[in-house]
Scaffold this motif. Structure first.
Motif, PDB file in Angstrom:
ATOM      1  N   GLY A  72       0.810  -1.217   0.000  1.00 42.55           N
ATOM      2  CA  GLY A  72       0.000   0.000   0.000  1.00 42.55           C
ATOM      3  C   GLY A  72       0.838   1.260   0.000  1.00 42.55           C
ATOM      4  O   GLY A  72       0.489   2.253   0.639  1.00 42.55           O
ATOM      5  N   CYS A  73       1.958   1.217  -0.713  1.00 45.12           N
ATOM      6  CA  CYS A  73       2.806   2.412  -0.805  1.00 45.12           C
ATOM      7  C   CYS A  73       3.267   2.577  -2.247  1.00 45.12           C
ATOM      8  O   CYS A  73       2.897   1.800  -3.123  1.00 45.12           O
ATOM      9  CB  CYS A  73       3.991   2.319   0.160  1.00 45.12           C
ATOM     10  N   LYS A  74       4.068   3.579  -2.479  1.00 53.01           N
ATOM     11  CA  LYS A  74       4.578   3.845  -3.826  1.00 53.01           C
ATOM     12  C   LYS A  74       5.925   3.170  -4.029  1.00 53.01           C
ATOM     13  O   LYS A  74       6.658   2.930  -3.067  1.00 53.01           O
ATOM     14  CB  LYS A  74       4.726   5.354  -4.035  1.00 53.01           C
ATOM     15  N   VAL A  75       6.240   2.909  -5.282  1.00 55.89           N
ATOM     16  CA  VAL A  75       7.529   2.322  -5.643  1.00 55.89           C
ATOM     17  C   VAL A  75       8.666   3.197  -5.119  1.00 55.89           C
ATOM     18  O   VAL A  75       9.666   2.695  -4.590  1.00 55.89           O
ATOM     19  CB  VAL A  75       7.624   2.128  -7.179  1.00 55.89           C
ATOM     20  N   GLN A  76       8.513   4.523  -5.220  1.00 51.66           N
ATOM     21  CA  GLN A  76       9.549   5.448  -4.747  1.00 51.66           C
ATOM     22  C   GLN A  76       9.791   5.281  -3.254  1.00 51.66           C
ATOM     23  O   GLN A  76      10.917   5.432  -2.782  1.00 51.66           O
ATOM     24  CB  GLN A  76       9.181   6.915  -5.055  1.00 51.66           C
ATOM     25  N   THR A  77       8.744   4.981  -2.514  1.00 55.58           N
ATOM     26  CA  THR A  77       8.870   4.777  -1.070  1.00 55.58           C
ATOM     27  C   THR A  77       9.713   3.540  -0.786  1.00 55.58           C
ATOM     28  O   THR A  77      10.594   3.565   0.081  1.00 55.58           O
ATOM     29  CB  THR A  77       7.481   4.641  -0.417  1.00 55.58           C
ATOM     30  N   VAL A  78       9.459   2.464  -1.515  1.00 62.94           N
ATOM     31  CA  VAL A  78      10.242   1.235  -1.340  1.00 62.94           C
ATOM     32  C   VAL A  78      11.708   1.529  -1.640  1.00 62.94           C
ATOM     33  O   VAL A  78      12.598   1.150  -0.869  1.00 62.94           O
ATOM     34  CB  VAL A  78       9.714   0.096  -2.233  1.00 62.94           C
ATOM     35  N   ARG A  79      11.962   2.216  -2.750  1.00 66.00           N
ATOM     36  CA  ARG A  79      13.347   2.550  -3.110  1.00 66.00           C
ATOM     37  C   ARG A  79      14.000   3.394  -2.022  1.00 66.00           C
ATOM     38  O   ARG A  79      15.163   3.196  -1.685  1.00 66.00           O
ATOM     39  CB  ARG A  79      13.381   3.313  -4.435  1.00 66.00           C
ATOM     40  N   TRP A  80      13.246   4.346  -1.499  1.00 63.98           N
ATOM     41  CA  TRP A  80      13.806   5.234  -0.481  1.00 63.98           C
ATOM     42  C   TRP A  80      14.113   4.472   0.800  1.00 63.98           C
ATOM     43  O   TRP A  80      15.177   4.664   1.392  1.00 63.98           O
ATOM     44  CB  TRP A  80      12.853   6.399  -0.219  1.00 63.98           C
ATOM     45  N   TYR A  81      13.213   3.588   1.235  1.00 64.66           N
ATOM     46  CA  TYR A  81      13.478   2.776   2.426  1.00 64.66           C
ATOM     47  C   TYR A  81      14.733   1.936   2.230  1.00 64.66           C
ATOM     48  O   TYR A  81      15.514   1.736   3.154  1.00 64.66           O
ATOM     49  CB  TYR A  81      12.290   1.876   2.768  1.00 64.66           C
TER      50      TYR A  81
END
Length: 164
Positions: free
Chosen positions: A27-36
């Motif tokens: 339930g998040c954005k791809v950019q969020t995964v990359r940032w984490y």
């Protein structure tokens, strides 16, 4: 051993998923995964021969933990510490409790400030703005950058209590 053949087999078995699917499931954005991943909250993903990221069950579980902690309002450093505690199950977890107690105190302080803000806004709204804009209490208050006239005694006392 992590080889192209083992990665292909894992993908076919559904053990590894691409970043888009991980983001959708979390339930998040791809950019969020990359940032984490960039800030070290998620371990680096496996890569295909073409350089595409592939994530496994540990990534899914860790991302779910991070998302839940964010829902509770924990900051990144607190989440980093909580993840560290969660990955070391034999360590005493008094630190997790202490982080939660500290965060609760921050939330309660924010709630007090928001209650003061709500009351001040309600006072401004009750004052009305039916006439010309030069007589509007809302505009007058917002134009006064010192905000000294809108600090009620209760607000001033609460602000002092919050900052101490």
């Amino acid at each position: 051993m992590d080889t192209p053949a083992t990665r292909r087999a894992a993908i076919l078995q559904g053990a590894l998923i691409p970043i888009g699917q991980l983001a959708r499931e979390a339930g998040c954005k791809v950019q969020t995964v990359r940032w984490y991943e960039e800030v070290g909250l998620l371990p680096p993903a496996a890569r295909t021969e073409g350089g595409h990221r592939l994530y496994g069950r540990p990534h899914r579980e860790r991302l779910a933990f991070i998302r839940q902690a964010r829902e509770f309002g924990f900051g990144l450093e607190a989440i980093r510490r909580l993840l560290d505690l969660a990955t070391h199950p034999k360590c005493p977890h008094g630190d997790a409790h202490a982080l939660a107690v500290s965060h609760l105190a921050e939330v309660e302080a924010k709630l007090r400030r928001l209650a003061i803000l709500r009351d001040e806004l309600a006072r401004l709204v009750d004052a009305g703005c039916d006439g010309a804009s030069s007589e509007c209490r809302v505009l007058e208050t917002l134009a006064d950058h010192d905000h000294g006239h809108c600090l009620s005694a209760a607000q001033a006392a609460a602000e002092g209590a919050v900052t101490k």
